[in-house]
Design an enzyme around this catalytic site. Sequence first.
Site, PDB file in Angstrom:
ATOM      1  N   LYS A  14       0.831  -1.225   0.000  1.00 37.79           N
ATOM      2  CA  LYS A  14       0.000   0.000   0.000  1.00 37.79           C
ATOM      3  C   LYS A  14       0.855   1.260   0.000  1.00 37.79           C
ATOM      4  O   LYS A  14       0.627   2.167  -0.769  1.00 37.79           O
ATOM      5  CB  LYS A  14      -0.856   0.098   1.276  1.00 37.79           C
ATOM      6  CG  LYS A  14      -1.964  -0.860   1.421  1.00 37.79           C
ATOM      7  CD  LYS A  14      -2.809  -0.506   2.638  1.00 37.79           C
ATOM      8  CE  LYS A  14      -2.064  -0.431   3.953  1.00 37.79           C
ATOM      9  NZ  LYS A  14      -1.745  -1.708   4.589  1.00 37.79           N
ATOM     10  N   ARG A  89      -8.933   1.818   9.465  1.00 40.11           N
ATOM     11  CA  ARG A  89      -8.447   0.477   9.773  1.00 40.11           C
ATOM     12  C   ARG A  89      -9.461  -0.331  10.558  1.00 40.11           C
ATOM     13  O   ARG A  89      -9.198  -1.475  10.902  1.00 40.11           O
ATOM     14  CB  ARG A  89      -7.176   0.587  10.604  1.00 40.11           C
ATOM     15  CG  ARG A  89      -5.940   0.062   9.905  1.00 40.11           C
ATOM     16  CD  ARG A  89      -4.803   0.207  10.881  1.00 40.11           C
ATOM     17  NE  ARG A  89      -3.646  -0.536  10.505  1.00 40.11           N
ATOM     18  CZ  ARG A  89      -2.659  -0.074   9.746  1.00 40.11           C
ATOM     19  NH1 ARG A  89      -2.747   1.111   9.214  1.00 40.11           N
ATOM     20  NH2 ARG A  89      -1.614  -0.815   9.493  1.00 40.11           N
ATOM     21  N   ARG A 128      11.356  -6.802   4.723  1.00 37.30           N
ATOM     22  CA  ARG A 128      11.394  -5.350   4.930  1.00 37.30           C
ATOM     23  C   ARG A 128      12.210  -4.973   6.164  1.00 37.30           C
ATOM     24  O   ARG A 128      12.958  -4.007   6.148  1.00 37.30           O
ATOM     25  CB  ARG A 128       9.953  -4.832   5.058  1.00 37.30           C
ATOM     26  CG  ARG A 128       9.850  -3.343   5.043  1.00 37.30           C
ATOM     27  CD  ARG A 128       8.427  -2.897   4.815  1.00 37.30           C
ATOM     28  NE  ARG A 128       7.583  -3.177   5.972  1.00 37.30           N
ATOM     29  CZ  ARG A 128       6.299  -2.857   6.041  1.00 37.30           C
ATOM     30  NH1 ARG A 128       5.711  -2.279   5.027  1.00 37.30           N
ATOM     31  NH2 ARG A 128       5.594  -3.121   7.120  1.00 37.30           N
ATOM     32  N   ARG A 130      11.408  -3.665   9.184  1.00 36.99           N
ATOM     33  CA  ARG A 130      11.135  -2.489   9.997  1.00 36.99           C
ATOM     34  C   ARG A 130      11.053  -2.923  11.455  1.00 36.99           C
ATOM     35  O   ARG A 130      10.992  -4.119  11.733  1.00 36.99           O
ATOM     36  CB  ARG A 130       9.788  -1.880   9.556  1.00 36.99           C
ATOM     37  CG  ARG A 130       9.659  -0.399   9.812  1.00 36.99           C
ATOM     38  CD  ARG A 130       8.405   0.142   9.130  1.00 36.99           C
ATOM     39  NE  ARG A 130       7.187  -0.422   9.700  1.00 36.99           N
ATOM     40  CZ  ARG A 130       5.995  -0.338   9.118  1.00 36.99           C
ATOM     41  NH1 ARG A 130       5.874   0.271   7.953  1.00 36.99           N
ATOM     42  NH2 ARG A 130       4.938  -0.866   9.690  1.00 36.99           N
ATOM     43  N   ARG A 141      -0.091  -8.373  13.813  1.00 28.49           N
ATOM     44  CA  ARG A 141      -0.624  -7.395  12.859  1.00 28.49           C
ATOM     45  C   ARG A 141      -1.569  -8.045  11.859  1.00 28.49           C
ATOM     46  O   ARG A 141      -2.590  -7.471  11.477  1.00 28.49           O
ATOM     47  CB  ARG A 141       0.514  -6.673  12.155  1.00 28.49           C
ATOM     48  CG  ARG A 141       1.083  -5.567  13.045  1.00 28.49           C
ATOM     49  CD  ARG A 141       2.468  -5.156  12.646  1.00 28.49           C
ATOM     50  NE  ARG A 141       2.539  -4.658  11.295  1.00 28.49           N
ATOM     51  CZ  ARG A 141       3.637  -4.736  10.528  1.00 28.49           C
ATOM     52  NH1 ARG A 141       4.716  -5.295  11.000  1.00 28.49           N
ATOM     53  NH2 ARG A 141       3.629  -4.248   9.326  1.00 28.49           N
TER      54      ARG A 141
HETATM   55  P1  ADP Z   1       1.485  -1.608   7.569  1.00 32.11           P
HETATM   56  O1  ADP Z   1       1.482  -1.079   6.181  1.00 32.11           O
HETATM   57  O2  ADP Z   1       2.558  -2.611   7.790  1.00 32.11           O
HETATM   58  O3  ADP Z   1       0.139  -2.049   8.028  1.00 32.11           O
HETATM   59  P2  ADP Z   1       1.445   1.052   8.756  1.00 32.11           P
HETATM   60  O4  ADP Z   1       2.626   1.908   8.535  1.00 32.11           O
HETATM   61  O5  ADP Z   1       0.218   1.376   7.984  1.00 32.11           O
HETATM   62  O6  ADP Z   1       1.925  -0.447   8.542  1.00 32.11           O
HETATM   63  O7  ADP Z   1       1.057   1.073  10.316  1.00 32.11           O
HETATM   64  C1  ADP Z   1       1.991   0.727  11.320  1.00 32.11           C
HETATM   65  C2  ADP Z   1       1.335   0.751  12.704  1.00 32.11           C
HETATM   66  O8  ADP Z   1       0.820   2.067  12.978  1.00 32.11           O
HETATM   67  C3  ADP Z   1       0.126  -0.178  12.859  1.00 32.11           C
HETATM   68  O9  ADP Z   1       0.496  -1.489  13.185  1.00 32.11           O
HETATM   69  C4  ADP Z   1      -0.647   0.529  13.989  1.00 32.11           C
HETATM   70  O10 ADP Z   1      -0.086   0.265  15.251  1.00 32.11           O
HETATM   71  C5  ADP Z   1      -0.409   2.005  13.700  1.00 32.11           C
HETATM   72  N1  ADP Z   1      -1.500   2.590  12.867  1.00 32.11           N
HETATM   73  C6  ADP Z   1      -1.365   3.099  11.611  1.00 32.11           C
HETATM   74  N2  ADP Z   1      -2.551   3.538  11.146  1.00 32.11           N
HETATM   75  C7  ADP Z   1      -3.465   3.308  12.129  1.00 32.11           C
HETATM   76  C8  ADP Z   1      -4.862   3.516  12.258  1.00 32.11           C
HETATM   77  N3  ADP Z   1      -5.597   4.056  11.262  1.00 32.11           N
HETATM   78  N4  ADP Z   1      -5.471   3.142  13.420  1.00 32.11           N
HETATM   79  C9  ADP Z   1      -4.769   2.609  14.416  1.00 32.11           C
HETATM   80  N5  ADP Z   1      -3.458   2.366  14.359  1.00 32.11           N
HETATM   81  C10 ADP Z   1      -2.790   2.707  13.236  1.00 32.11           C
END
Ligand code: ADP
Length: 184
Positions: A14, A89, A128, A130, A141
């Site tokens: 994404k 989310r 990745r 991270r 996750r």
């Molecule tokens: P990925 O693409 O691996 O899902 P993101 O960078 O989108 O990772 O998100 C990393 C972390 O940030 C998530 O695991 C969560 O803890 C937090 N996070 C990001 N966006 C949200 C959201 N909309 N609501 C709640 N937590 C979020």
Amino acid sequence: MTRLIFLGPPGAGKGTQAALLAKDCEVPHISTGDILRSAVAAGSELGKKADQYMSAGELVPDDLILDLIQERLSQDDVEKGWLLDGFPRNVPQAEFLQKLLDQLEQPMDFVVNLDVEDAVIVARLLQRGRKDDEESVILTRLEVYRQQTEPLIDFYRNRQQLVSVDGNQTLEAVYADLKRLVME
Ligand code: ADP
């Protein structure tokens, strides 16, 4: 004017696709994950609160995220549109967003669902590397995604706002599909 939401499991690509498309469409790429990671790095109040949830692979509580997104979508640079990546989310976030966009008179175009197989997801995330890409956190996750985020596929499908893209392909092939969709 482009206003798109990107949906998909962690590791679907994404972030990469949204960044490329935002650049091409000349709109801001709004990634809640990036915003939260900056907050953690800066050591702000938000960052301090978010860190523990992110490290564990859990969602950051809605009250923190909803304020953040409302503030971000009220800034001047969203006049030309936006690409949302990582938000919403869960269903309450999607309902909040719907009301917010109505209020701001910023109707979205559609939701892009990046469809990716489980095996591909885990392999990509492990690669990745991270901070939250350790295997046990990845599994949390994925579980959080299944329980809280995946229901959004039906949420948007029922509203006829969902378009799916095959995310198992190469980065370039996924991007070609996306561009075709957006330019239509
Ligand atoms: P990925 O693409 O691996 O899902 P993101 O960078 O989108 O990772 O998100 C990393 C972390 O940030 C998530 O695991 C969560 O803890 C937090 N996070 C990001 N966006 C949200 C959201 N909309 N609501 C709640 N937590 C979020």
